[in-house]
Design an enzyme around this catalytic site. Sequence first.
Site, PDB file in Angstrom:
ATOM      1  N   ASN A   8       0.801  -1.195  -0.013  1.00 29.00           N
ATOM      2  CA  ASN A   8       0.035   0.101  -0.084  1.00 29.00           C
ATOM      3  C   ASN A   8       0.821   1.392   0.092  1.00 29.00           C
ATOM      4  O   ASN A   8       1.393   1.493   1.095  1.00 29.00           O
ATOM      5  CB  ASN A   8      -0.765   0.093   1.091  1.00 29.00           C
ATOM      6  CG  ASN A   8      -1.841   1.294   1.271  1.00 29.00           C
ATOM      7  OD1 ASN A   8      -1.745   2.238   0.459  1.00 29.00           O
ATOM      8  ND2 ASN A   8      -2.959   1.323   2.086  1.00 29.00           N
ATOM      9  N   LYS A  10       0.186   4.151   0.375  1.00 32.37           N
ATOM     10  CA  LYS A  10      -0.042   5.443   1.611  1.00 32.37           C
ATOM     11  C   LYS A  10       0.729   4.879   2.691  1.00 32.37           C
ATOM     12  O   LYS A  10       0.640   5.697   3.916  1.00 32.37           O
ATOM     13  CB  LYS A  10      -1.463   5.564   1.492  1.00 32.37           C
ATOM     14  CG  LYS A  10      -1.658   5.970   0.170  1.00 32.37           C
ATOM     15  CD  LYS A  10      -3.301   6.256   0.278  1.00 32.37           C
ATOM     16  CE  LYS A  10      -4.035   7.084  -0.833  1.00 32.37           C
ATOM     17  NZ  LYS A  10      -5.382   7.179  -0.891  1.00 32.37           N
ATOM     18  N   CYS A  11       1.264   3.721   2.875  1.00 34.91           N
ATOM     19  CA  CYS A  11       1.519   3.127   4.386  1.00 34.91           C
ATOM     20  C   CYS A  11       2.985   3.379   4.221  1.00 34.91           C
ATOM     21  O   CYS A  11       3.876   2.735   3.324  1.00 34.91           O
ATOM     22  CB  CYS A  11       1.170   1.609   4.455  1.00 34.91           C
ATOM     23  SG  CYS A  11       2.078   0.905   5.902  1.00 34.91           S
ATOM     24  N   GLY A  12       3.511   3.999   5.487  1.00 35.47           N
ATOM     25  CA  GLY A  12       5.211   4.030   5.616  1.00 35.47           C
ATOM     26  C   GLY A  12       5.645   2.905   5.646  1.00 35.47           C
ATOM     27  O   GLY A  12       7.012   2.789   5.397  1.00 35.47           O
ATOM     28  N   ARG A  15       6.150   1.255   2.722  1.00 34.48           N
ATOM     29  CA  ARG A  15       7.262   1.777   1.784  1.00 34.48           C
ATOM     30  C   ARG A  15       8.659   1.412   2.274  1.00 34.48           C
ATOM     31  O   ARG A  15       9.564   1.445   1.325  1.00 34.48           O
ATOM     32  CB  ARG A  15       6.809   3.416   1.751  1.00 34.48           C
ATOM     33  CG  ARG A  15       5.527   3.823   0.858  1.00 34.48           C
ATOM     34  CD  ARG A  15       5.728   5.481   0.718  1.00 34.48           C
ATOM     35  NE  ARG A  15       5.889   6.104   1.915  1.00 34.48           N
ATOM     36  CZ  ARG A  15       4.842   6.653   2.912  1.00 34.48           C
ATOM     37  NH1 ARG A  15       3.609   6.295   2.548  1.00 34.48           N
ATOM     38  NH2 ARG A  15       5.072   7.285   3.843  1.00 34.48           N
TER      39      ARG A  15
END
Length: 114
Positions: A8, A10-12, A15
Amino acid sequence: MKATIWHNPKCGTSRKTLAILENLSGVDLTVVEYLKHPPSREKLAQLYADAGISPTEGLRLRGTDAVERGLPDAPADAVLDAMASDSSLLERPLVETEKGVRLCRPQDRVLEIL
């Protein structure tokens, strides 16, 4: 080595896990944005079994209605059904290699299967 990450953007944590994988030489990486391309119920069952965790342990509570739906206390089959119909219920990121599967929270858990 082949590796697949259910990611995802948007997920730190997702990433950071992806960055670890991208910075390793010799990794043939497949990135699946699971919110756009959700895994099947069968694939989810296989991933959790290979990770040695229950579907409930792979359930995302934060930012979802999982608690309101009673999913933390539901049988594994009901959790898998819910995840298959709403991929936002998946905790992320999941990474699969030939050495196994990990729910990479924290992101360094990915190193266990590389």
